[in-house]
Design a protein around this motif. Structure first.
Motif, PDB file in Angstrom:
ATOM      1  N   PRO A 130       0.844  -1.196   0.000  1.00  0.00           N
ATOM      2  CA  PRO A 130       0.000   0.000   0.000  1.00  0.00           C
ATOM      3  C   PRO A 130       0.880   1.247   0.000  1.00  0.00           C
ATOM      4  O   PRO A 130       1.907   1.283   0.676  1.00  0.00           O
ATOM      5  CB  PRO A 130      -0.777  -0.115   1.317  1.00  0.00           C
ATOM      6  N   SER A 131       0.473   2.255  -0.752  1.00  0.00           N
ATOM      7  CA  SER A 131       1.347   3.420  -0.889  1.00  0.00           C
ATOM      8  C   SER A 131       1.490   4.166   0.432  1.00  0.00           C
ATOM      9  O   SER A 131       2.490   4.822   0.663  1.00  0.00           O
ATOM     10  CB  SER A 131       0.847   4.334  -2.004  1.00  0.00           C
ATOM     11  N   VAL A 132       0.510   4.011   1.328  1.00  0.00           N
ATOM     12  CA  VAL A 132       0.629   4.685   2.619  1.00  0.00           C
ATOM     13  C   VAL A 132       1.804   4.104   3.409  1.00  0.00           C
ATOM     14  O   VAL A 132       2.524   4.822   4.107  1.00  0.00           O
ATOM     15  CB  VAL A 132      -0.706   4.597   3.416  1.00  0.00           C
ATOM     16  N   VAL A 133       2.042   2.807   3.243  1.00  0.00           N
ATOM     17  CA  VAL A 133       3.184   2.173   3.915  1.00  0.00           C
ATOM     18  C   VAL A 133       4.482   2.707   3.331  1.00  0.00           C
ATOM     19  O   VAL A 133       5.428   3.035   4.040  1.00  0.00           O
ATOM     20  CB  VAL A 133       3.102   0.636   3.757  1.00  0.00           C
ATOM     21  N   LEU A 134       4.516   2.829   2.006  1.00  0.00           N
ATOM     22  CA  LEU A 134       5.717   3.347   1.366  1.00  0.00           C
ATOM     23  C   LEU A 134       5.961   4.796   1.733  1.00  0.00           C
ATOM     24  O   LEU A 134       7.096   5.230   1.888  1.00  0.00           O
ATOM     25  CB  LEU A 134       5.599   3.198  -0.140  1.00  0.00           C
TER      26      LEU A 134
END
Lengths: 310, 276
Positions: A130-134
């Motif tokens: 998920p881009s939020v993790v990145l």
């Protein structure tokens, strides 16, 4: 019931009863599924267009070229956002293109089938992060451990770290589309090259990559489009919330088109009611939509060219 | 029944040192033995044809001669292939160096999706030729030796993919000739071409024997009879243990003999069309 021969007449050959109903129902069910996405796309464009029109027709044009993007104070400097998006995208491509293309060349031209069988799914897992993790990774690791160590002047929130984060996010996309492009180059061309005594490196660089070039360009364009549209990573790691001064310094905070929309839309009750703040987001959204649409259309043409060639 | 043979009798040139010496060559794909105990010598500046039914291993043997089989991961070679006395499968031998001397023309014309000029300049450039005038000379002379110059001299910069199938195949021969190889291997070079284009390639092959050794795989017996000096007939034998077919060399003789008075009965049956 065993199948038996029945006399042949018009009735026997006609599709009737439950079969005819199922056939018709099936047709309509699948048609509505396909039509649904078209309807939704149309609705999105319509909702964007209406508010964008309000903004464009009411805004004072001098406020579109100021020192920064502060919509609540009536400063709608669009170049701040466009340049912010551009800078993070450039950084992202500097990361994603060499690594993605390199990985694609390795998978397509060097890796044994057994290695490829492990490598490709691994890359696809990376695509699923998920881009939020990145974004969080960019803020808490890339920024302090990489960017700030290399450049002492960098602030905690900076566009470079955000760009690298977006780059990592798009590596699998670049790798996957490029690999497809190179794998579609027929083996007969590789044989021709090896048959003339070319080494593997020469074969890759002088035959496979040139033959796949339109597919590789398509991979680049799709990746750019994805990077421009990426929101969460830049929202978290590039820093500027609410508004941003115009800046071309990648070591400092900045704001992209996507992050501008996200940060305004997050403060729900404040968005509505203050001048054109609310409508300005739709304006930015339309711009983003047009930009990515254009890029995808161009990419599509390139992909088509690959298919035509062989 | 005899078929009219090529113009040059194989015996005219006998006596010169062989280019290739194959002894007990065996090729495996994984566990499967594709070819068994092939031993033969291939003479210089002659056309040697490999004929035989599908699956008899003729292409496999051909691809051992320039180590193209290396590209197939599971392929393994036993026995020896000597090229001017050097074992091609010696650990010190580089496959890429071998292929610079032993060129190959494939079944399907495979020009690069580049201009005609760049197709021909590809090999010389790999070998470090950079000067434009040198490249121009090579392009012209190799197109001439492939009898293609007059047809394409005005459009060297246009895409090679715009040529007809026969022209593309002659381009591939020219591309091969451009690196001045010693041997040209041809794997069914005319199977994708019409009879007129085929005739032109055959004429070309005869002209090229003044400078090159040619080994050709063909499933067209008349072609072997028309162009080659010597013919090797391969066939398949069922392996009693595994019930799988393995290719074997049945007979290797001057082409005129193969097509008139072959030593082996199977050869006679094949060339007269009674089997395969």
């Amino acid at each position: 019931m065993p199948l038996a021969r029945t006399p042949v007449n018009l009735e026997a050959l006609r599709l009737t009863g439950r079969r005819a109903v199922a056939e018709t129902l099936g047709r309509y069910a699948f048609f509505s599924a396909a039509f649904f996405s078209i309807i939704v796309s149309g609705m999105i464009v319509w909702s964007l267009a209406a508010e964008t029109w309000t903004f464009v027709s009411q805004v004072d044009y001098s406020t579109l070229w100021t020192d920064g993007w502060f919509p609540r104070r009536g400063m709608y400097d669009i170049k701040t956002l466009v340049v912010g998006s551009l800078l993070t995208t450039i950084v992202a491509m500097l990361v994603a293109v060499p690594l993605g293309l390199g990985a694609a060349i390795y998978m397509s031209e060097y890796a044994k089938p057994s290695v490829r069988k492990v490598l490709k799914p691994t890359l696809e897992v990376l695509a699923g992060i998920p881009s939020v993790v990145l974004g969080f990774f960019a803020l808490t690791f890339i920024s302090p451990e990489v960017v700030q160590r290399l450049f002492s002047g960098a602030t905690q929130f900076n566009m470079l770290a955000a760009g690298i984060g977006v780059g990592i996010l798009t590596i699998p996309l670049v790798a996957s589309v490029s690999e497809d492009a190179m794998r579609s180059v027929p083996d007969t061309l590789r044989e021709a090259s090896y048959g003339m005594g070319a080494r593997r490196v020469s074969t890759v660089l002088r035959v496979v990559v040139p033959a796949a070039v339109s597919g590789l360009v398509a991979a680049l364009i799709i990746a750019i489009s994805r990077a421009i549209g990426e929101t969460m990573v830049v929202f978290i790691a590039a820093g500027a919330t609410g508004g941003s001064l115009f800046s071309v310094d990648v070591l400092g905070p900045g704001q992209t088109m996507t992050a501008a929309i996200a940060s305004q839309a997050a403060g729900t009750d404040q968005v509505v009611g203050e001048g054109l703040t609310f409508q300005s987001l739709f304006f930015v959204g339309s711009l983003l939509f047009l930009l990515t649409l254009l890029l995808n259309l161009v990419a599509d043409r390139f992909v088509r060219r690959v298919r035509q060639k062989y | 029944m005899a078929v009219t043979t090529g113009t040059v009798s194989a015996d005219d040139k006998a006596g010169s040192d062989p280019v290739f010496e194959l002894s007990s060559l065996e090729v495996f794909y994984g566990e499967f033995r594709a070819v068994r105990e092939v031993s033969m010598e291939i003479a210089e500046r002659e056309i040697t044809a490999f004929i035989g039914p599908s699956g008899c291993g003729k292409t496999t043997v051909l691809r051992c001669l320039n180590r193209m089989n290396d590209l197939i991961e599971t392929a393994r070679v036993q026995g020896s292939v000597k090229y001017h006395g050097v074992d091609l499968y010696d650990a010190a031998v580089s496959a890429t160096e071998v292929r610079r001397r032993i060129g190959m023309v494939f079944q399907k014309p495979n020009p690069f999706p580049k201009s005609i000029y760049d197709n021909l300049a590809f090999g010389p450039r790999l070998n470090g030729v950079k000067k434009k005038s040198d490249l121009d000379d090579i392009v012209e002379s190799s197109l001439k030796s492939a009898a293609l110059w007059d047809e394409v001299k005005d459009r060297l910069k246009s895409s090679a993919l715009g040529l007809s199938g026969g022209q593309q195949q002659r381009l591939c021969i020219a591309r091969c000739v451009a690196v001045k190889p010693d041997v040209i291997l041809m794997d069914e070079p005319c199977s994708a071409l019409d009879p007129i284009a085929t005739a032109r390639i055959e004429d070309l092959m005869r002209e090229l024997t003044s400078e090159y050794t040619i080994v050709i795989v063909t499933h067209n017996m008349q072609q072997a009879a028309r162009v080659s000096d010597r013919t090797a007939f391969f066939t398949t034998e069922v392996n009693p243990e595994s019930d799988r077919r393995t290719g074997v060399l049945v007979e290797y003789n001057p082409t005129s003999k193969i097509f008139s008075t072959p030593d082996d009965e199977r050869t006679e049956q094949y060339v007269t069309g009674r089997f395969g």
